[in-house]
Structure formats: structure tokens, C-alpha cells
Write an enzyme that holds these catalytic residues in place. Structure first.
Site: not given
Length: 757
Positions: A490, A701, A438
Site C-alpha cells: 500500500e 503497536h 496489508g
């Protein structure tokens, strides 16, 4: 009448500790600078509690990173990889354990019970040499004493410490951690003896694991531990504190029978059944620390109701043996309402942050002692009455719509395999379709644009132009990389919950309502104060704009109702599931509007579904039932040809796999890069999950760029467990925190890895 606070936030009213830590980590300030900020914060907290009339003021609840890590340092339980050779543990080693360093990975971090705080998990085994290696508890007690404040040193209790640990790498998973009790108790004895010598008269042991499902041998460990400590503890007032839930009758019996313990603390906000246990029998001559002020929410206490509870307890334990307390540490709430200058006055009157909760504790203690502050109590009653009757809280239409949900199952009419066939005809995707989760990197420039728009420094026109350019860049990049199902990246969103909360009615936002999540990282949860509804479309403009830039399918991106609920401060005047259903109805409206606007793939993220699981198994069934139902409500009216994705953010699915399947999504993407094949087999073992599944093929990450061959190998391993017609290829999470020079090659390698297979 005495008062007590279990613990207090460490970050400071304006996140002073966060900025001091990050400055130190970046090499911009010295260890002395950091210590000075920390000492100033501690002294202001102690002074604030002393001024408020609190009798039992905690010390050693401050931590530079985490209180469990502090205990690991105290015990010298440093994992072998850090090469610790004894002595006092300093910042270098402490922060290496917490954050890793150039050559060594950090210790694992996991959620602290069912809160949004995370602790550093001790790594233990038979080889660990325990030795007293951090004198922080004693140093902080002395520091407060020098300021004229006599405090209660707080230690993570020995049994909870072991139960919250894990077997170190190379140690059998089945290694009995509680067998280390005889090795850690000598260190606890040294600490207790030093605290005694320094003048401490009361010590608090936090044993929150007593609220979990425990077996008899685990309960026996508590009995054994405190029997062993009894002679060292003699002459001290000893409080064992529990929180976050009620105790089982067996755990209650174990707790109140502990040797050498003179006081017991209970969470009477979440532990509604504990009250009955206390009423059915409490040991005479012992103190009861009654946690009636909620440490986990931001609502003003119902003082009249709390006073009635306390008075009923007084008749059981005796007037001089009852202490008014918080339900848990105030670490889990925001710091001080004084700093909220932009919050609406009416809503503000309904709230209490940590500083206000300290005053509530004191007001209740004084009222019990016959010195009731009538003005304080009547202001509280007026605020509660205004909250009950405010038209801003109640929306008849929402209440009616939510009530209409009862008794229906809310499931899409056809099976997932029939829907996938219809979707494939429409979307025409290749085998092993690629997508991302996203978000794309948020550059400094992008954050500046959002900030300036919010501060009204740039016009709406300039803002839309900047965001549009960013979306265009992200769409183009994905097309160049040959990704199959695109996202718009986004760029308009700061946070996956706040973005929606700001556009839904029933939500309020703070400026400084920060709560520590881990280390220096804080979150600012929205406040759900009233019935939730969606005044107008929230994401349709940007998603349809993005779809107009490409012929490939564009995913609409929504945050699911359970995640919005679990990452907010939730109203406490109706059951949580009712609030969740209201949010679900708002997200359903949005999903249907996206579909009408020509968006054929819609992702509804439930990153935090698992986080809301009650601590004990007995509560799991009901929670999962309404959480899954809420998700299904969001897409019950969606056509078969529209593909519903969901994304989940954790690796332990074994116990909730049936609930995940019951969500009935068409495609589920999961954060799997760390737990690998274990998780995939869960999806296959005895469960034919017909939907598409996208186990993350690489870990976002880490800044590391995974080579193509490694990704191809991982995909092949996945294909050994999952059929090729259900497997999707994607990173394990959103890319918001990464940089483009990491994202571009990683995604390129991912697409290349999926193609030849």
C-alpha cells in the site's frame, strides 16, 4: 434568551496544540512554551464565544491530553506503578500516565462512547488514596475571569467517572467501582468550594453514562451522589449534561429528580425520544438546556426546524427557563470552516464547523427572544434548499441499484468449507499459511513522493516509477522471508478510508477538518455529501502490477463499506444504512474487477465494524443486520475459488460473534495479540466457525521484536483451541507505522515460528 456550548475543540484551528505537544515531547521546547500555546488557544476560544453572545461559556473543557485523565489527576487517582507521593500533578506524571515512559506502560485508552475520540481509562481499586491533586478546573476559571469572561467550569461527573473506570491490575474484575463514590465525593466538594470562592455561579457536571443501559443500583448512585453534594452546591446553578443518545424513561426520571440540580442538558439530535419524555413532564422551575445544534457532524443546522422544536419546548418549560445548546461537546467536529480555502463553494455553503455552530446557537437564542436575524435565517434556508435540489447529491442509477437490494440476502451460493476446498486446490497453501495484514512501513521518502505528486511537483510518470519500485521492494522482501500470501504494501495510500473516498463520487475532502482522536493525534474524516458510486477501478492497476512480480498469491486490499462509513462525516438527509449500501455496491464493483484481473485473494477490511454499535443493546440488532449485509454485498458475486479475507481491529467479540460468522468471509484476521486465548475460545465455544482464522501472533503497536520461541509458543496455544487446517499466522495489524529494522526481524521470526509446527 440564553445560549450555551457544551464544550469546544482543543487542538486549535491549525492544530497548534498538536504541534506544541509533539515539540515538547521531543524535547524541542519547554513546558513554558507549551503552556503559552495552550493559554493562547483557551483565551481565543473564550473570546470567540463571548463575542458571539454565548451566555454560558464552558471552561475546563480544554485538556493537554484528555478530560477523563484530567479528572484522574484532580482526584489523585494515580496507579501505584507511577510512584506518586502526593502534591500537585505536573506534566511528567500526567504524560507518563497518558503515554507511558521509558520504564512504565501507559494507562489503557478506549473509545469515548461511540465517537472516534479516545479517553484514558482510570484504574481503580479499594487501595486508591483519593486526594485533590490538580487545581486545573479552578485555575482555568480564574484565568478566564482575569480576561473578563465569566465561564461555567465543566467537571466529569462523579458517577460517570466511576462507570467509565476499570478495576486496576490485581483487583478482582468484579470489584464494585461505584463503592468508591464516598471516597471521591470529598474531593469533588473541595473543588466545588474552591470554584464557589473564586466566583463561579454555575457548574456543569457531564454525566453522559446516563444514556447507557443502566441497572437500578447504578441509577441509585446518581441519586445518592447528588444528594451528598447538595449542601456544597447550594447557592450555585448546577447543570447536569447528558449526550450521545436519548435517555430511558428510568434514567430521565432519575436525572430530573436529582437533589441540588437546577438544570438538565439533553442531546436532542440523537436523542429523538427524549423530546417525548420532556413533553410528558419536566420539573417546574428548572432549566432545560436543549441540545439542538449537532456537535458530531459538519452540516449546517436546519434553523427553522430547530426553532420550531425550541418553541414547542418553550410552552412546556417557560420562556425564561429554556437555554439553546449544542447536542454534545463540539470536540467531535472540525474547528472552523474559514480555513477551508479549497472546498467547493456550493458544498461549503452546506457545512458548519465548531466556530459556525457557535453562531447557530446564538442565532437560535436571539430568534427565540424575538430578535431574529432574518438575513442569517434566509441564508441558512437557501443553503438547505440548494443541498436538497443539487444534482451533485442525487444519482438516479445509484438510488435504483440500492433500492434493488431490498428483500435479498446477498450471500455467496456455497458454504465456507466448500469454498475453502476449491480455494486450496487453486492456491495450494501449506498448513499454517503466513501472511501480513496489508500495509508496510511508510518511509519519509515515500511520503515525500506522494506529497509532491499531489502538489503537482513531480510527473505521473515519476510517481508511478517510485511507487512501482517500492512495491517491487516489498514483494521481494516477502519472498525472501518465505511468506505464503503476499501484499503489495500500500505505498500509494495515505489512509485506508481517504484513499477510496478520493476515488468515489459523493465524497468531499477538507484541508483543515481535523478532529482529535487521542492525545495529539487527529483524524481528518472525509465528508459523504451525495450518492456514492465508483467512476473507475481504484486498486486494480497496483494490485495486478504487484501480482505480475510474483508467482505467489497477491492479496487485493479494499476497505469495507462499514469502516468507510464509520470513519467519515456522513450525510444526514438519508438513513446511514442506505449510504452504507451505496458504498458496498461500489466496493463490490472493485472486488469483481480485481478478480477479473487475476487476483485470487481479496481482503475487505472492516476495522471499524464494531465502532458503529449503538450505545444501547436495543439498537444492536438492526445495526448488525445492515452492517453484515453490507459486507456480504461486496463479495456476493465472487467465485468460489477466490478467497475473501477480512480484518478486524478490536478484542471484544463475545457479543457480536454470531454477526462476524454471518459475514461469511473465507478467512478472518483479528487483532488478538493483547487479548490472547479468551478471544479464540469465543470462536470455538458453541460456534463451529468453519472459515480460516488468523489471530495476530504479535503486537505491531510496539517496537519490540518478539523472539521466535515466544511466537511458536503462542501458535501452539492457538492450536490448542483451533484446528491446524483453519489457523493462519500473521501480525495483528498493518505495519505502516513501524520501521523496516523492526518489521524484517519480526516477520522473519514469525515465519520461522510457523514452519516447524
Amino acid at each position: 434568551m440564553a445560549s450555551h456550548v457544551v464544550g469546544y475543540p482543543r487542538m486549535g484551528p491549525k492544530r497548534e496544540l498538536k504541534f506544541a505537544l509533539e515539540s515538547f515531547w521531543d524535547g524541542k521546547s519547554s513546558a513554558e512554551d507549551l503552556k503559552k500555546v495552550a493559554a493562547d488557544l483557551r483565551s481565543s476560544i473564550w473570546k470567540q464565544m463571548a463575542d458571539a453572545g454565548i451566555k454560558y461559556i464552558p471552561s475546563n473543557t480544554f485538556a493537554y491530553y484528555d478530560q477523563v485523565l484530567d479528572t484522574t489527576a484532580m482526584l489523585g487517582a494515580v496507579p501505584a506503578r507511577y510512584g506518586f507521593n502526593g502534591g500537585e500533578i505536573g506534566f511528567d506524571l500526567y504524560f507518563s500516565m497518558a503515554r507511558g515512559n521509558a520504564s512504565l506502560p501507559a494507562m489503557e485508552m478506549t473509545k469515548w462512547f461511540d465517537t472516534n475520540y479516545h479517553y484514558i481509562v482510570p484504574e481503580l481499586g479499594p487501595e486508591v488514596k483519593f486526594a485533590y491533586s490538580s487545581h486545573k478546573a479552578v485555575d482555568e476559571y480564574k484565568e478566564a475571569k482575569a480576561l473578563g469572561v465569566d465561564t461555567v467550569p465543566v467537571l466529569v461527573g462523579p458517577v460517570s467517572y466511576l462507570l467509565l473506570s476499570k478495576a486496576a491490575k490485581g483487583v478482582e474484575k468484579s470489584f464494585p467501582l461505584l463503592s468508591l463514590l464516598p471516597k471521591i465525593l470529598p474531593v469533588y466538594k473541595e473543588v466545588i468550594a474552591e470554584l464557589k470562592a473564586a466566583g463561579a455561579s454555575t457548574i456543569q457536571f457531564d454525566e453522559p453514562t446516563l444514556v447507557m443501559d443502566l441497572e437500578s443500583h447504578q441509577l441509585k448512585a446518581f441519586t445518592d451522589a447528588y444528594a451528598d453534594l447538595e449542601s456544597t452546591l447550594s447557592g450555585l446553578n448546577v447543570l447536569v449534561e447528558t449526550y450521545f443518545a436519548d435517555l430511558t424513561p428510568e434514567a430521565y426520571k432519575t436525572l430530573v429528580s436529582l437533589n441540588g440540580v437546577t438544570a438538565f442538558g439533553f442531546d436532542l439530535v440523537r436523542g429523538t425520544k427524549t423530546l417525548d419524555l420532556i413533553k410528558s413532564g419536566f420539573p417546574s422551575g428548572k432549566y432545560l438546556f436543549a441540545g439542538v445544534v449537532d456537535g458530531r457532524n459538519i452540516w449546517a443546522n436546519d434553523l427553522a426546524a430547530s426553532l420550531a422544536t425550541l418553541q414547542s419546548l418553550e410552552s412546556i418549560v417557560g420562556k425564561d427557563k429554556l437555554v439553546v445548546s449544542t447536542s454534545c461537546s463540539l470536540l467531535h467536529t472540525a474547528v472552523d470552516l474559514v480555513n477551508e480555502t479549497k472546498l467547493d463553494d456550493e458544498i461549503k455553503s452546506w457545512l458548519a464547523f465548531a466556530a459556525q455552530k457557535v453562531l447557530e446557537v446564538n442565532a437560535l437564542a436571539k430568534a427565540l427572544a424575538g430578535q431574529k436575524d432574518e438575513a442569517f435565517f434566509s441564508a441558512n434556508a437557501a443553503a438547505l434548499a440548494s443541498r436538497k435540489s443539487s444534482p451533485r447529491v442525487t444519482n438516479e442509477a445509484v438510488q435504483k441499484a440500492a433500492a434493488g437490494l431490498k428483500g435479498s440476502d446477498h450471500r455467496r451460493a456455497t458454504t465456507v468449507s466448500a469454498r475453502l476446498d476449491a480455494q486450496q486446490k487453486k492456491l495450494n497453501l501449506p498448513v499454517l499459511p503466513t501472511t501480513t495484514i496489508g500495509s508496510f512501513p511508510q518511509t519519509v521518502e515515500l511520503r515525500r513522493v506522494r506529497r509532491e505528486y499531489k502538489a503537482k511537483k513531480i510527473s505521473e510518470e515519476e510517481y508511478v516509477k517510485a511507487i512501482k519500485e517500492e512495491i517491487s521492494k516489498v514483494v521481494k522482501l516477502q519472498e525472501e522471508l518465505d511468506i505464503d500470501v503476499l501484499v503489495h504494501g500500500e505505498p500509494e495510500r495515505n489512509d485506508m478510508v481517504e484513499y477510496f473516498g478520493e476515488q468515489l463520487s459523493g465524497f468531499a475532502f477538507t484541508v483543515n477538518g481535523w478532529v482529535q482522536s487521542y492525545g495529539s493525534r487527529c483524524v481528518k474524516p472525509p465528508i459523504i455529501y451525495g450518492d456514492v458510486s465508483r467512476p473507475k477501478a481504484m486498486t486494480v492497476f497496483w494490485s495486478s502490477l504487484a501480482q505480475s512480480m510474483t508467482s505467489r498469491p497477491m492479496k487485493g486490499m479494499l476497505t469495507g463499506p462499514v469502516t468507510i462509513l464509520n470513519w467519515s462525516f456522513v450525510r444526514n438527509d438519508q438513513p446511514r444504512h442506505e449510504t452504507c449500501y451505496q458504498i458496498a455496491l461500489a466496493i463490490e464493483d472493485e472486488a469483481e474487477d480485481l478478480e477479473k484481473a487475476g487476483i485470487n485473494v481479496i481482503q475487505i477490511d472492516e476495522a471499524a465494524l464494531r465502532e458503529g454499535l449503538p450505545l444501547r443493546k436495543s439498537g444492536h440488532g438492526f445495526y448488525l443486520q445492515w452492517a453484515v449485509h453490507s459486507f456480504r454485498i461486496t463479495n456476493v458475486g465472487i467465485q468460489d475459488t477466490t478467497q475473501i479475507h477480512t480484518h478486524m481491529c478490536y478484542s471484544n467479540f463475545n457479543d457480536i460473534i454470531h454477526s462476524i460468522i454471518d459475514m461469511d468471509a473465507d478467512v478472518i484476521t483479528i487483532e488478538n495479540s493483547r487479548s490472547d486465548e479468551k478471544l479464540l475460545s469465543v470462536f470455538r465455544e458453541g460456534v463451529k466457525y468453519g472459515a480460516g482464522i488468523g489471530p495476530g501472533v504479535y503486537d505491531i503497536h510496539s517496537p519490540r521484536i518478539p523472539p521466535t520461541e515466544e511466537l511458536a509458543d503462542r501458535i501452539r496455544k492457538m492450536l490448542a483451541v483451533l484446528e491446524s487446517n483453519v489457523l493462519w499466522v500473521n501480525p495483528d495489524c498493518g505495519l505502516k507505522t513501524r520501521k523496516y529494522n523492526e518489521v524484517n526481524p519480526a516477520l522473519s521470526n514469525m515465519v520461522y515460528a510457523a514452519k516447524p509446527i
